[in-house]
Enzyme design. Structure first.
Site, PDB file in Angstrom:
ATOM      1  N   GLY A  14      21.275 -30.914 -11.241  1.00 46.09           N
ATOM      2  CA  GLY A  14      19.922 -31.099 -11.762  1.00 46.09           C
ATOM      3  C   GLY A  14      18.881 -30.155 -11.192  1.00 46.09           C
ATOM      4  CB  SER A  15      18.946 -26.815  -9.600  1.00 43.93           C
ATOM      5  OG  SER A  15      19.539 -25.960 -10.540  1.00 43.93           O
ATOM      6  NE  ARG A  93      29.985 -36.935 -22.743  1.00 45.53           N
ATOM      7  CZ  ARG A  93      31.313 -37.051 -22.685  1.00 45.53           C
ATOM      8  NH1 ARG A  93      31.988 -36.498 -21.694  1.00 45.53           N
ATOM      9  NH2 ARG A  93      31.970 -37.708 -23.620  1.00 45.53           N
ATOM     10  CB  ILE A  94      29.330 -31.623 -27.511  1.00 45.33           C
ATOM     11  CG1 ILE A  94      29.905 -30.426 -26.735  1.00 45.33           C
ATOM     12  CG2 ILE A  94      28.941 -31.221 -28.940  1.00 45.33           C
ATOM     13  CD1 ILE A  94      31.192 -29.889 -27.287  1.00 45.33           C
ATOM     14  CG  HIS A 111      23.969 -21.142 -22.826  1.00 52.02           C
ATOM     15  ND1 HIS A 111      25.032 -22.020 -22.708  1.00 52.02           N
ATOM     16  CD2 HIS A 111      24.510 -19.905 -22.931  1.00 52.02           C
ATOM     17  CE1 HIS A 111      26.159 -21.346 -22.755  1.00 52.02           C
ATOM     18  NE2 HIS A 111      25.880 -20.056 -22.894  1.00 52.02           N
ATOM     19  CG  ASP A 147      25.926 -23.035 -26.030  1.00 51.73           C
ATOM     20  OD1 ASP A 147      25.123 -23.886 -25.605  1.00 51.73           O
ATOM     21  OD2 ASP A 147      27.055 -22.890 -25.542  1.00 51.73           O
ATOM     22  CB  ALA A 175      16.498 -15.904 -14.173  1.00 49.88           C
ATOM     23  CD  GLU A 176      20.278 -21.359 -15.682  1.00 51.86           C
ATOM     24  OE1 GLU A 176      20.201 -22.558 -15.987  1.00 51.86           O
ATOM     25  OE2 GLU A 176      21.346 -20.832 -15.310  1.00 51.86           O
TER      26      GLU A 176
HETATM   27  C1  GAR Z   1      22.752 -24.374 -15.442  1.00 53.12           C
HETATM   28  O1  GAR Z   1      23.164 -23.088 -15.077  1.00 53.12           O
HETATM   29  C2  GAR Z   1      22.646 -24.489 -16.955  1.00 53.12           C
HETATM   30  O2  GAR Z   1      22.163 -23.330 -17.562  1.00 53.12           O
HETATM   31  C3  GAR Z   1      24.085 -24.752 -17.321  1.00 53.12           C
HETATM   32  O3  GAR Z   1      24.551 -25.636 -16.345  1.00 53.12           O
HETATM   33  C4  GAR Z   1      23.841 -25.414 -15.131  1.00 53.12           C
HETATM   34  C5  GAR Z   1      23.253 -26.724 -14.688  1.00 53.12           C
HETATM   35  O4  GAR Z   1      22.698 -26.613 -13.408  1.00 53.12           O
HETATM   36  N1  GAR Z   1      24.183 -25.299 -18.631  1.00 53.12           N
HETATM   37  C6  GAR Z   1      25.207 -25.060 -19.440  1.00 53.12           C
HETATM   38  O5  GAR Z   1      26.162 -24.380 -19.137  1.00 53.12           O
HETATM   39  C7  GAR Z   1      25.095 -25.732 -20.796  1.00 53.12           C
HETATM   40  N2  GAR Z   1      26.059 -25.190 -21.678  1.00 53.12           N
HETATM   41  P1  GAR Z   1      21.652 -27.679 -12.901  1.00 53.12           P
HETATM   42  O6  GAR Z   1      22.311 -29.054 -13.060  1.00 53.12           O
HETATM   43  O7  GAR Z   1      21.465 -27.340 -11.454  1.00 53.12           O
HETATM   44  O8  GAR Z   1      20.404 -27.536 -13.702  1.00 53.12           O
END
Ligand code: GAR
Length: 216
Positions: A14-15, A93-94, A111, A147, A175-176
């Site tokens: 969950g970052s 989950r899709i 993504h 996606d 970056a996310e």
């Molecule tokens: C993130 O890198 C996100 O972009 C990716 O999972 C990670 C979750 O990290 N999502 C996918 O791959 C969706 N297809 P987080 O739990 O630390 O936010």
């Protein structure tokens, strides 16, 4: 205009959710996080949200016989917390077409690639195997195809010769954490709107998104 009332769906660490929660702590941020929901009760991100006084709810997909029932419980939980906009943040989950239609143009995802390249899983392994020199992350509205959907914002990240999937994932994740709050803010301010299945960015917001093109 009131704030956008956001619910965040997670499955684990969950970052990205944490980045959104932290952005929303600024009184000037135009969105508030109404609840965090995980399909996995043990998700670490739930504790983070609880510690900040945000309702954090587990809706365990394994407790439901059918996906439709699980997703109905998710929607009901979101509505019970006054949510009007949903952010997927590592929600593994899709989601079904019914759920996507229920939250049409009020459901976005982050993504870890520059879509439409590298849909699906193992994005960084595949990018390294292909020898691409630039990758990144994308925030997009969710459509029935995985996606795929109108792109709100993207950040580009350089690939280094020395990168491993983990080191590249870490750089993209940084970056996310900048991109997701920006995307939510633009939507909440009405500066990113879906028109004809692409997202129009208001002229005065284009500079902000452009700054992320070379995010590190
Ligand atoms: C993130 O890198 C996100 O972009 C990716 O999972 C990670 C979750 O990290 N999502 C996918 O791959 C969706 N297809 P987080 O739990 O630390 O936010």
């Amino acid at each position: 205009m009131g704030k956008l009332k956001v619910g965040i769906l997670i499955s684990g660490r969950g970052s990205n959710m944490a980045a959104l929660v932290e952005a929303a702590q600024d009184p000037a941020f135009p969105a508030e996080v109404r609840c965090v929901l995980s399909n996995r009760p043990e998700a670490g991100g739930l504790d983070f949200a609880r510690e900040r006084g945000i309702p954090a709810v587990a809706v365990d997909h394994k407790a439901y016989a059918a996906k439709a029932e699980f997703e109905a419980a998710v929607t009901n939980t979101l509505l019970a917390h006054g949510v009007d906009f949903v952010c997927l943040a590592g929600f593994m989950r899709i989601v079904s077409p019914v759920f996507i239609e229920r939250w049409h143009n009020r459901l976005i995802n982050i993504h870890p690639s520059l879509l439409p390249s590298y849909k699906g899983l193992h994005t960084h392994e595949r990018a390294l195997a292909d020898g691409v020199k630039l990758t990144g992350c994308t925030v997009h509205f969710v459509r029935a195809e995985m996606d795929v959907g109108p792109i709100v914002a993207q950040a580009a990240v350089p690939v280094m010769t020395s990168d491993t999937p983990d080191s590249l994932a870490a750089r993209v994740l940084t970056a996310e954490h900048r991109l997701y709050p920006l995307a939510v803010r633009l939507i909440a301010e009405g500066k990113a709107r879906v028109t004809s299945e692409t997202v129009d960015i208001a002229p005065d917001a284009v500079d902000e998104t452009a700054r992320l093109f070379s995010a590190r």
